[in-house]
Design a protein around this motif. Structure first.
Motif, short mmCIF file in Angstrom:
data_model
loop_
_atom_site.label_atom_id
_atom_site.label_comp_id
_atom_site.label_asym_id
_atom_site.label_seq_id
_atom_site.Cartn_x
_atom_site.Cartn_y
_atom_site.Cartn_z
N HIS A 71 6.96 38.19 -91.50
CA HIS A 71 8.23 38.33 -90.68
C HIS A 71 9.11 37.09 -91.17
CE1 HIS A 71 7.20 40.44 -87.06
NE2 HIS A 71 5.96 40.28 -87.36
N PHE A 72 8.79 35.75 -91.53
CA PHE A 72 9.67 34.83 -91.97
C PHE A 72 10.34 35.19 -93.42
CE2 PHE A 72 10.40 30.94 -94.14
CZ PHE A 72 10.96 30.04 -92.86
N CYS A 73 9.82 35.63 -94.16
CA CYS A 73 10.23 35.84 -95.23
C CYS A 73 11.38 36.98 -95.19
CB CYS A 73 9.31 35.97 -96.62
SG CYS A 73 8.45 34.44 -96.94
N GLY A 74 10.80 38.02 -94.52
CA GLY A 74 11.48 39.46 -94.43
C GLY A 74 12.98 39.07 -93.86
N PHE A 75 12.76 38.39 -92.90
CA PHE A 75 14.28 38.01 -92.24
C PHE A 75 15.16 36.88 -92.92
CE2 PHE A 75 12.27 40.86 -89.26
CZ PHE A 75 13.17 41.68 -88.84
N MET A 76 14.36 36.08 -93.76
CA MET A 76 15.24 35.23 -94.51
C MET A 76 15.82 35.86 -95.76
SD MET A 76 13.75 32.05 -96.69
CE MET A 76 12.95 32.82 -97.84
N ILE A 77 15.06 36.87 -96.21
CA ILE A 77 15.66 37.82 -97.39
C ILE A 77 16.64 38.50 -96.88
CG2 ILE A 77 15.15 39.35 -98.92
CD1 ILE A 77 12.30 38.17 -99.34
N PHE A 78 16.54 39.19 -95.58
CA PHE A 78 17.58 40.14 -94.98
C PHE A 78 18.94 39.35 -94.69
CE2 PHE A 78 19.59 42.22 -91.49
CZ PHE A 78 19.94 43.29 -92.06
N ASP A 79 18.91 38.13 -94.37
CA ASP A 79 19.88 37.07 -93.87
C ASP A 79 20.70 36.83 -95.45
OD1 ASP A 79 21.91 35.87 -92.48
OD2 ASP A 79 20.87 34.21 -93.16
N LEU A 80 19.73 36.53 -96.49
CA LEU A 80 20.27 36.26 -97.42
C LEU A 80 21.12 37.38 -98.32
CD1 LEU A 80 17.50 33.88 -99.09
CD2 LEU A 80 19.89 33.12 -98.39
N LEU A 81 20.62 38.59 -98.08
CA LEU A 81 21.49 39.89 -98.72
C LEU A 81 22.48 40.06 -98.06
CD1 LEU A 81 18.29 42.03 -99.25
CD2 LEU A 81 19.83 41.14 -100.94
N LEU A 82 22.48 40.01 -96.58
CA LEU A 82 23.64 40.18 -95.90
C LEU A 82 24.94 39.06 -96.47
CD1 LEU A 82 22.54 40.88 -91.94
CD2 LEU A 82 23.93 42.26 -93.43
N PHE A 83 24.32 37.86 -95.97
CA PHE A 83 25.37 36.65 -96.45
C PHE A 83 26.13 37.00 -97.87
CE2 PHE A 83 26.27 32.81 -98.67
CZ PHE A 83 27.39 32.14 -97.74
N ASN A 84 25.17 37.38 -98.68
CA ASN A 84 25.65 37.88 -100.17
C ASN A 84 26.63 38.99 -100.10
OD1 ASN A 84 26.02 37.52 -102.90
ND2 ASN A 84 24.33 39.18 -103.24
N MET A 119 9.67 36.91 -82.55
CA MET A 119 11.03 37.03 -82.63
C MET A 119 11.77 35.45 -83.07
SD MET A 119 12.46 38.75 -79.21
CE MET A 119 11.80 40.33 -78.53
N VAL A 120 10.78 34.53 -82.77
CA VAL A 120 10.96 33.32 -82.89
C VAL A 120 10.84 33.07 -84.57
CG1 VAL A 120 10.51 30.82 -82.60
CG2 VAL A 120 10.63 32.30 -80.59
N ILE A 121 9.65 33.41 -85.06
CA ILE A 121 9.29 33.44 -86.55
C ILE A 121 10.46 34.12 -87.12
CG2 ILE A 121 7.65 33.97 -88.31
CD1 ILE A 121 5.58 33.76 -86.21
N ASP A 122 11.08 35.17 -86.94
CA ASP A 122 12.11 35.68 -87.67
C ASP A 122 13.30 34.90 -87.42
OD1 ASP A 122 10.47 37.99 -87.72
OD2 ASP A 122 11.18 39.18 -85.88
N ALA A 123 13.76 34.42 -86.63
CA ALA A 123 14.83 33.63 -86.33
C ALA A 123 14.83 32.12 -87.27
CB ALA A 123 15.06 32.99 -85.05
N LEU A 124 13.47 31.68 -87.35
CA LEU A 124 13.36 30.46 -88.09
C LEU A 124 13.34 30.93 -89.51
CD1 LEU A 124 10.11 29.06 -86.66
CD2 LEU A 124 12.26 27.90 -86.60
N GLY A 125 12.99 32.14 -90.03
CA GLY A 125 13.55 32.57 -91.43
C GLY A 125 14.83 32.75 -91.79
N VAL A 126 15.51 33.28 -90.54
CA VAL A 126 17.25 33.22 -90.70
C VAL A 126 17.77 32.13 -90.91
CG1 VAL A 126 19.24 34.05 -89.34
CG2 VAL A 126 17.21 35.63 -89.49
N GLY A 127 17.09 30.94 -90.03
CA GLY A 127 17.53 29.41 -89.96
C GLY A 127 17.47 28.86 -91.44
#
Length: 142
Positions: A71-84, A119-127
């Motif tokens: 969860h954490f890594c998946g949404f962290m990566i998703f946000d990094l890709l979106l930001f890119n 949801m919180v873990i996903d948001a922490l990855g995004v953070g």
């Protein structure tokens, strides 16, 4: 038709965002995402919304920990890709968090366990992704 390298790079960045969103969707909707050979989708149509509030921590089970790290890594990566792709931190973070929330809600409809704490873990990855963007973006003088 001639494509500029900038246009091709933008298309490739968009493709990576779409591919990763599909990976997240697979893990959201698959009944058993850890066993690829027997995975299938089963839409129930009657989600149990109260299950979002259940707390079922299983810290000693390896798949539980892998799931939370995913969860954490998946949404962290998703946000990094979106930001890119869009080069703006706030909109990319909002989209990634919205997808994290939607994924947990959709899980309830596919016979999976959607949880508020996921949801919180996903948001922490995004953070963490936003923090990395700020750290790396400002360190490179952009």
């Amino acid at each position: 038709m001639k494509f500029s390298s900038k246009g091709v790079n933008s298309i490739l960045r968009l493709v990576w965002v779409i591919v990763w969103a599909c990976v997240l969707a697979y893990f959201t909707c698959s009944v058993d995402p850890f066993h690829f050979h027997i995975s299938y989708f089963h839409f129930t149509g009657r989600p149990h919304w109260r299950d979002l509030l259940l707390i079922d921590f299983h810290f000693l089970q390896p798949l539980y920990l892998i799931s939370k790290i995913g969860h954490f890594c998946g949404f962290m990566i998703f946000d990094l890709l979106l930001f890119n792709l869009i080069r703006r931190s706030t909109p990319s973070a909002c989209i990634a968090i919205a997808l994290g929330i939607a994924s947990e809600l959709f899980q309830l409809g596919f016979g999976r366990d959607g949880r508020l704490y996921d949801m919180v873990i996903d948001a922490l990855g995004v953070g963490v992704s936003v923090w990395l963007q700020k750290k790396l973006w400002t360190n490179h003088g952009r």
